[in-house]
Design an enzyme around this catalytic site. Structure first.
Site, PDB file in Angstrom:
ATOM      1  N   THR A 125       0.838  -1.200   0.000  1.00  0.00           N
ATOM      2  CA  THR A 125       0.000   0.000   0.000  1.00  0.00           C
ATOM      3  C   THR A 125       0.870   1.246   0.000  1.00  0.00           C
ATOM      4  OG1 THR A 125      -1.867  -1.069   1.071  1.00  0.00           O
ATOM      5  CG2 THR A 125      -1.676   1.293   1.350  1.00  0.00           C
ATOM      6  N   SER A 252       5.067  -6.820  -1.596  1.00  0.00           N
ATOM      7  CA  SER A 252       4.579  -6.971  -0.230  1.00  0.00           C
ATOM      8  C   SER A 252       5.191  -8.207   0.408  1.00  0.00           C
ATOM      9  CB  SER A 252       3.051  -7.073  -0.247  1.00  0.00           C
ATOM     10  OG  SER A 252       2.589  -7.282   1.056  1.00  0.00           O
ATOM     11  N   GLY A 253       5.482  -8.125   1.691  1.00  0.00           N
ATOM     12  CA  GLY A 253       6.124  -9.247   2.378  1.00  0.00           C
ATOM     13  C   GLY A 253       5.153 -10.360   2.739  1.00  0.00           C
ATOM     14  N   HIS A 254       3.968  -9.991   3.233  1.00  0.00           N
ATOM     15  CA  HIS A 254       3.100 -11.024   3.800  1.00  0.00           C
ATOM     16  C   HIS A 254       2.289 -11.793   2.768  1.00  0.00           C
ATOM     17  CE1 HIS A 254      -0.927  -8.935   3.817  1.00  0.00           C
ATOM     18  NE2 HIS A 254      -0.124  -7.950   3.487  1.00  0.00           N
ATOM     19  N   THR A 292      13.391   4.592  10.352  1.00  0.00           N
ATOM     20  CA  THR A 292      14.326   3.489  10.536  1.00  0.00           C
ATOM     21  C   THR A 292      13.812   2.223   9.859  1.00  0.00           C
ATOM     22  OG1 THR A 292      15.028   4.409  12.625  1.00  0.00           O
ATOM     23  CG2 THR A 292      15.468   2.083  12.279  1.00  0.00           C
ATOM     24  N   CYS A 378      -9.964  -6.132   2.162  1.00  0.00           N
ATOM     25  CA  CYS A 378     -10.193  -4.718   2.460  1.00  0.00           C
ATOM     26  C   CYS A 378     -11.667  -4.375   2.385  1.00  0.00           C
ATOM     27  CB  CYS A 378      -9.435  -3.831   1.484  1.00  0.00           C
ATOM     28  SG  CYS A 378      -7.820  -4.433   1.077  1.00  0.00           S
TER      29      CYS A 378
END
Lengths: 454, 88
Positions: A125, A252-254, A292, A378
């Site tokens: 996103t 996206s990671g997930h 960070t 969503c």
């Protein structure tokens, strides 16, 4: 006599009350069992959940579990190495920085990019927001037109709405009935004013693959930047930013068995694509995304990307096997089932089916022991039919009766069989109750009926 | 088989990988691990290059350690069984 009764009564009640209680229960169970067995109509329509246990997971497009191998790579950075990767003055920072840079290489390798072109973000996103708003705003003095499609993810569409509020012109390309855009439409839509084309690689609801390489070539010839939301595609179908002429890509990671809260954005360096950063701050990630970098989940994303690269062909073959098995079962037992999206040009791990004359939400309620969704996570809270299904021209009633079956790396053949059997049983049960289905069986065409207006 | 890596070594590694994979408390991880280990060994059956064999062997050893660690972690945070497990 009286004393005897007084002494004996409690003893009798103590010893005999318990057995009578249980035998009473037995009688009740027996009676209930008899009633359930004897009442056939009740049996047919009742929603008994005789199975116990956690539901099976069939929503891999919403999110995926973290792979144990990914967790194994992450753990040292949660337990031992806690340094800030941007600390340049001590060893704690250096070891974290090395881990982050290794993850950057792993992500870059998966898409054939240079590690310097990868920016870590909080997820797809954010990557989409930075790409769409960032590119449009940066080139706003000269170009004020953005092209996207009607079946994009909400975050791209909403970013485009925000741009419209700022005075940009946005073209929302329609898609064909199979969910794929027409290249001629795109070619016609591109003007000298256009700064960006944003088209997703694999759709999250219907699993349709867009012709990314062709779109990339077209955009390159027209000198327009091309952004693709590859959250659902990365690690599942082969993508190469140079071969496909992609200028920006959201990751996206997930969705690839990595942790939540991490994503990446690929931004081309040659020719350079410039974006206006959304987040101001310490200027980390080449000033494009201040804040960070979270070492542990970044390492997780890197490990997930490396794993996805190695397992892509193996996983893809498994997805194909499972989807074939599932579709064969469904289509052999049920009629009036429509598969949304192109059957060929789509990712096999995402199957969107519309069961005519069955209300999608009631089918989801009946399939309590399978974790399913009627569309994207969503919008699953609203009862409105999905805009993706409306864009591909699905009828309102069919859009309401759609369910997305998402297979993943850990889905087993037994789970697929169970889900297919359950789906068949409940679709039959719900249709049995539906007056519409009865009319269809009698040969009445539902579409020709003039429903009286109230 | 090449010198350095014996058939026995490979077989015992395969056996311990399978044994450890069976210990995953999570149904999906367990099924995947067993399937993946079996298929990986099947795919590498025709390997003849000793260098590649050694490489695959060390990869398998690294994965065995990962599985051992992850089985312990999975055991600490296990949940109720899945519907499909209760059927069997």
């Amino acid at each position: 006599m009286f004393r005897l009764r007084k002494n004996i009564l409690p003893i009798i009640s103590k010893t005999f009350l318990k057995p009578t209680q249980t035998s009473k229960n037995k009688l009740v169970i027996y009676l209930q069992g008899r009633r359930l067995l004897s009442n056939e109509a009740d049996d047919k329509y009742s929603l008994k959940h005789e199975e116990v246990g956690r539901p099976l997971y069939f929503d891999a497009q919403a999110t995926t579990p973290v792979d144990p191998r990914v967790l194994d790579a992450m753990l040292p950075y949660l337990v031992t190495y806690h340094g800030n990767p941007h600390s340049r003055t001590h060893a704690y920072g250096w070891e974290s920085e090395a881990a982050v840079e290794k993850a950057r290489e792993q992500v870059a390798h998966l898409i054939g990019a240079d590690p310097k072109e990868i920016v870590f973000t909080s997820g797809a996103t954010e990557s989409n927001n930075v790409s769409v708003k960032g590119v449009a705003r940066f080139y706003a003095p000269r170009k004020k037109h953005v092209i996207t499609t009607q079946i994009e993810h909400k975050c791209v569409l909403d970013s485009c709405r925000a741009l419209e509020g700022e005075g940009f012109k946005v073209t929302y390309l329609p898609v064909q009935e199979n969910g794929i855009i027409k290249l001629e439409d795109l070619e016609q839509a591109i003007t000298s004013e256009t700064s960006l084309v944003s088209i997703m690689a694999v759709n999250n609801e219907i699993g349709v693959k867009q012709p990314i390489a062709d779109i990339g070539a077209l955009c390159k010839s027209k000198k327009v930047f091309f952004h693709t939301d590859a959250a659902q595609a990365i690690g599942k179908v082969p993508l190469n930013v140079n071969k496909m002429n992609i200028d920006l890509m959201s990751i996206s990671g997930h969705k690839i068995y990595g942790p939540k809260g991490i994503g990446a954005l690929y931004i081309r360096r040659r020719p350079r694509v410039r974006v206006e950063p959304i987040q101001s701050g310490g200027g980390q990630e080449r000033g494009m995304r201040s804040g960070t970098v979270p070492t542990a989940i970044t390492v997780g994303l890197g490990a997930a990307c490396e794993l996805a690269e190695r397992e892509m062909t193996y996983d893809h073959a498994w997805m194909e096997k499972l989807s074939q098995r599932f579709l064969e079962k469904i289509f052999s037992k049920l009629t009036h089932v429509i598969r949304n999206g192109d059957p060929e040009q789509s990712y096999p791990g995402c199957i969107n089916l519309s069961f005519a004359y069955v209300e999608g939400e009631s089918l989801l309620m009946a399939l309590k022991d399978v974790a399913l969704s009627s569309g994207s996570a969503c919008t699953s809270a609203s009862l409105e039919p999905s805009y993706v299904l409306r864009a591909i021209g699905a009828d309102e009633d069919l859009a309401h009766s759609s369910i997305r079956f998402g297979f993943g790396r850990y889905t087993t053949a037994e789970e697929v069989d169970y889900t297919a059997e359950k789906t068949i049983r409940h679709v039959e049960r719900l249709r049995e109750m539906s007056p519409l289905w009865e009319m269809v069986q009698e040969g009445v065409d539902i579409k020709t009926i003039q429903w009286s207006q109230h | 088989m090449s010198i350095g890596v014996t058939k026995m070594q490979i077989l015992s590694l395969y056996k311990s990988l399978m044994r450890e994979s069976q210990k995953f408390s999570n149904y999906n991880f367990r099924s995947y691990a067993v399937r993946r280990v079996r298929d990986a060994f099947k795919d590498s059956k025709t390997l003849s290059d000793p260098k590649l064999i050694k490489q695959e062997l060390s990869f398998a050893k690294a994965n065995l350690n990962i599985i051992r660690r992850q089985v312990i972690i999975g055991d600490m945070y296990k949940t109720d069984k899945l519907v499909i497990e209760n059927l069997q």
